[in-house]
Design an enzyme around this catalytic site. Structure first.
Site, PDB file in Angstrom:
ATOM      1  CG  ASP A  40      -0.249  -0.043   2.372  1.00  0.00           C
ATOM      2  OD1 ASP A  40       1.040  -0.188   2.430  1.00  0.00           O
ATOM      3  OD2 ASP A  40      -0.894   0.084   3.639  1.00  0.00           O
ATOM      4  CG  HIS A 243      16.496   3.395 -22.085  1.00  0.00           C
ATOM      5  ND1 HIS A 243      15.479   3.290 -22.602  1.00  0.00           N
ATOM      6  CD2 HIS A 243      17.022   4.877 -22.880  1.00  0.00           C
ATOM      7  CE1 HIS A 243      15.308   4.126 -23.674  1.00  0.00           C
ATOM      8  NE2 HIS A 243      15.889   4.984 -23.715  1.00  0.00           N
ATOM      9  CG  ASP A 260      19.943  11.355 -20.578  1.00  0.00           C
ATOM     10  OD1 ASP A 260      19.567  12.476 -20.274  1.00  0.00           O
ATOM     11  OD2 ASP A 260      20.005  10.765 -21.688  1.00  0.00           O
ATOM     12  CG  ASP A 271      16.461  14.941 -21.842  1.00  0.00           C
ATOM     13  OD1 ASP A 271      17.173  14.309 -21.415  1.00  0.00           O
ATOM     14  OD2 ASP A 271      15.833  14.286 -22.905  1.00  0.00           O
ATOM     15  CG  HIS A 350      19.877   7.417 -29.783  1.00  0.00           C
ATOM     16  ND1 HIS A 350      19.776   8.827 -30.005  1.00  0.00           N
ATOM     17  CD2 HIS A 350      20.813   7.156 -29.271  1.00  0.00           C
ATOM     18  CE1 HIS A 350      20.913   9.435 -29.504  1.00  0.00           C
ATOM     19  NE2 HIS A 350      21.721   7.936 -29.019  1.00  0.00           N
ATOM     20  CG  HIS A 354      13.045  13.497 -26.909  1.00  0.00           C
ATOM     21  ND1 HIS A 354      12.740  14.550 -26.127  1.00  0.00           N
ATOM     22  CD2 HIS A 354      14.404  13.246 -26.790  1.00  0.00           C
ATOM     23  CE1 HIS A 354      13.594  14.437 -25.138  1.00  0.00           C
ATOM     24  NE2 HIS A 354      14.505  13.519 -25.534  1.00  0.00           N
ATOM     25  CG  HIS A 361      10.684  10.704 -24.706  1.00  0.00           C
ATOM     26  ND1 HIS A 361      10.837   9.534 -24.517  1.00  0.00           N
ATOM     27  CD2 HIS A 361      12.031  11.257 -24.392  1.00  0.00           C
ATOM     28  CE1 HIS A 361      12.141   9.296 -24.471  1.00  0.00           C
ATOM     29  NE2 HIS A 361      12.834  10.588 -24.469  1.00  0.00           N
ATOM     30  CD  GLU A 384      18.329  12.822 -26.684  1.00  0.00           C
ATOM     31  OE1 GLU A 384      18.845  11.791 -26.056  1.00  0.00           O
ATOM     32  OE2 GLU A 384      17.015  13.274 -26.606  1.00  0.00           O
ATOM     33  CE1 TYR A 388      25.145   6.254 -26.475  1.00  0.00           C
ATOM     34  CE2 TYR A 388      24.493   6.484 -28.939  1.00  0.00           C
ATOM     35  CZ  TYR A 388      24.530   6.879 -27.498  1.00  0.00           C
ATOM     36  OH  TYR A 388      23.578   7.899 -27.304  1.00  0.00           O
ATOM     37  NE  ARG A 406      22.005  10.232 -24.595  1.00  0.00           N
ATOM     38  CZ  ARG A 406      22.217   9.062 -23.999  1.00  0.00           C
ATOM     39  NH1 ARG A 406      22.932   7.989 -24.638  1.00  0.00           N
ATOM     40  NH2 ARG A 406      21.861   8.837 -22.598  1.00  0.00           N
ATOM     41  CD  GLU A 408      18.981  14.711 -24.082  1.00  0.00           C
ATOM     42  OE1 GLU A 408      19.640  13.947 -23.092  1.00  0.00           O
ATOM     43  OE2 GLU A 408      17.830  14.673 -24.688  1.00  0.00           O
TER      44      GLU A 408
HETATM   45  N1  GLY Z   1      16.607  11.012 -21.012  1.00  0.00           N
HETATM   46  C1  GLY Z   1      15.720  10.714 -22.081  1.00  0.00           C
HETATM   47  C2  GLY Z   1      16.165  11.238 -23.351  1.00  0.00           C
HETATM   48  O1  GLY Z   1      17.255  11.715 -23.535  1.00  0.00           O
HETATM   49  O2  GLY Z   1      15.309  10.997 -24.488  1.00  0.00           O
HETATM   50 MN    MN Z   2      16.497  13.510 -24.532  1.00  0.00          MN
HETATM   51 MN    MN Z   3      18.344  12.513 -21.984  1.00  0.00          MN
END
Ligand code: GLY
Ligand code: MN
Ligand code: MN
Length: 434
Positions: A40, A243, A260, A271, A350, A354, A361, A384, A388, A406, A408
């Site tokens: 709960d 991820h 990230d 982000d 990727h 976004h 997102h 971003e 890799y 990466r 971003e």
């Molecule tokens: N942190 C999620 C993305 O970069 O899309």
């Molecule tokens: Mn992102």
């Molecule tokens: Mn990100």
């Protein structure tokens, strides 16, 4: 959070929505459910982003009905309950909905089956997100059926067209107003400070979770409710898992660290990703990859201008990253061939961007009928790119295996070109060396 930061202007958001609706249209939204973590024990409640955008309503069990006219906003919500409020805190209740949240009418949630059918009379087109929640769908269908029965053999309209909120509401959310941009600037500012703190803390022997703690400490100290998504703190080859959120490994000499993370303020999130050497010294191979990702990122950011398409930004990044892959010997073919055959996807799998806003997102379409949409002032998107090399990629030169980079940033499209909301987070190699 500094006192000058304005709150989102929920009344203005409703005005924007109402100005796009015809008199026989209405929007019906339900709040998020309270999610249980286990037993709960509950997760902290986080309102549905559409409900938040229109009302700032903080509590679960809420439905919002908006329709042009003299009394556009109706809220169905939990009743006040002094006994429950001892456990879980203040509930505005219908009284508070009218007094503090701009509701023209407010009812307790258990009245919805009695009141909503009447509100639906005269509505021909209902904006409602079917097929997300079976319970809500059943409730809406029952209310529509009641409205239909009540209006049988009359000249009154009842809903006959059901459309997704993505058609109108999400297009409005995609174009940020000045109030939203102010909040997003604050989320970006705090997230930049958190990345700087993470850079201070990271060193050989330090666990990834200690870096995560440094980030979150800054988020919370500045009045954020915490991360807007699960923070990624990935040392060495962990960065090649896109991820990775385990965040339990210990940083080692010679590794890169990829972070990230972005904080949420008033439900808007930043982000940011930065990658830097744990010891302040890049190996030649790490630097070669880093330089190419940075070059690709800068080119893609420069493409975030009004009138260019969302896909253009991705294409610019792909081209520059692929040039890098060929340059350093990850791909043994021409750049044209690698782009044409999508061979680059082995190292860049990727998307580049976004939308960003209340959701990390964020909502808003990316195009229609196969045509990528054009960027407009007021849109915010991430840029971003990354590269890799999987640690077990035996076809890649050994010296590059296990490197993941990466970079971003959060970009506001303006009439004067791209504005980087997160440029305060260091990314030039010289700024990352110590
Ligand atoms: N942190 C999620 C993305 O970069 O899309
Ligand atoms: Mn992102
Ligand atoms: Mn990100």
């Amino acid at each position: 959070m500094s006192a000058e930061i304005p709150r989102p202007d929920f009344a203005e958001h409703r005005r924007r929505l109402l100005s796009t609706l015809e008199d026989d249209e209405a929007v019906l939204l339900f709040g998020s459910h309270h999610a249980l973590r286990n037993g709960d024990a509950e997760y902290r409640y986080r309102q549905d982003s559409d409900v938040w955008w229109l009302t700032g309503w903080p509590d679960p069990q809420v439905a919002v009905f908006i329709r042009p006219g003299d009394a556009p906003l109706t809220i169905f919500c939990q009743a006040r309950d002094p006994e429950r409020e001892i456990w879980t805190g203040y509930r505005p209740g219908p009284e508070g909905a009218e007094r503090d949240f701009g509701a023209d009418r407010a009812f307790t949630f258990d009245r919805i089956e009695d009141e909503l059918p009447e509100l639906l009379v005269g509505v021909r087109r209902l904006h409602y997100a079917f097929a997300h929640d079976a319970e809500h769908d059943a409730l809406v269908m029952s209310c529509v059926a009641r409205a239909r029965r009540a209006c049988r053999r009359t000249a009154k309209d009842v809903p006959e067209t059901f459309v997704s909120p993505s058609l109108v509401l999400h297009e409005l959310r995609l174009r940020k107003g000045a109030d939203e941009i102010a909040v997003m600037r604050e989320a970006a500012r705090v997230s930049v400070a958190a990345h700087r703190a993470a850079m201070e803390v990271a060193a050989p022997g330090v666990p990834e979770y200690v870096v995560e703690a440094a980030l979150h400490r800054v988020f919370l100290e500045h009045g954020s409710t915490g991360p807007g998504y699960t923070s990624i703190v990935a040392a060495g080859a962990n960065a090649t898992c896109l991820h990775y959120i385990t965040n339990r490994a210990v940083l080692r000499e010679g590794q890169l660290l990829l972070v990230d993370a972005g904080c949420e303020i008033d439900h808007y999130t930043a982000d940011i990703t930065r990658t830097w050497p744990v010891t302040g010294r890049f190996s030649p191979e790490q630097l070669a990859i880093y330089d190419h990702v940075l070059r690709a990122q800068k080119k893609a950011v420069a493409a975030c201008v009004e009138g260019r398409s969302f896909n253009d930004v991705h294409d610019v990044a792909i081209r520059a990253l692929t040039e890098g892959m060929v340059d350093i010997g990850l791909l043994a073919m021409s750049v044209d061939e690698a782009v044409e055959t999508e061979a680059y996807k082995r190292f860049y799998m990727h998307g580049t961007s976004h939308w960003l806003g209340l959701d990390v997102h964020d909502v808003g379409s990316y195009g229609r009928g196969g045509q990528s949409r054009l960027l407009e002032a007021g849109m915010v998107l991430t840029v971003e790119p990354g590269l890799y090399v999987q640690p077990d990629d035996e076809e890649a030169p050994e010296c590059f295996r296990g490197i993941g980079v990466r970079i971003e940033d959060d970009i506001l499209v303006t009439p004067d070109g791209p504005e980087n909301l997160t440029e305060g987070a260091p990314k030039e190699p010289d700024a990352l060396r110590s």
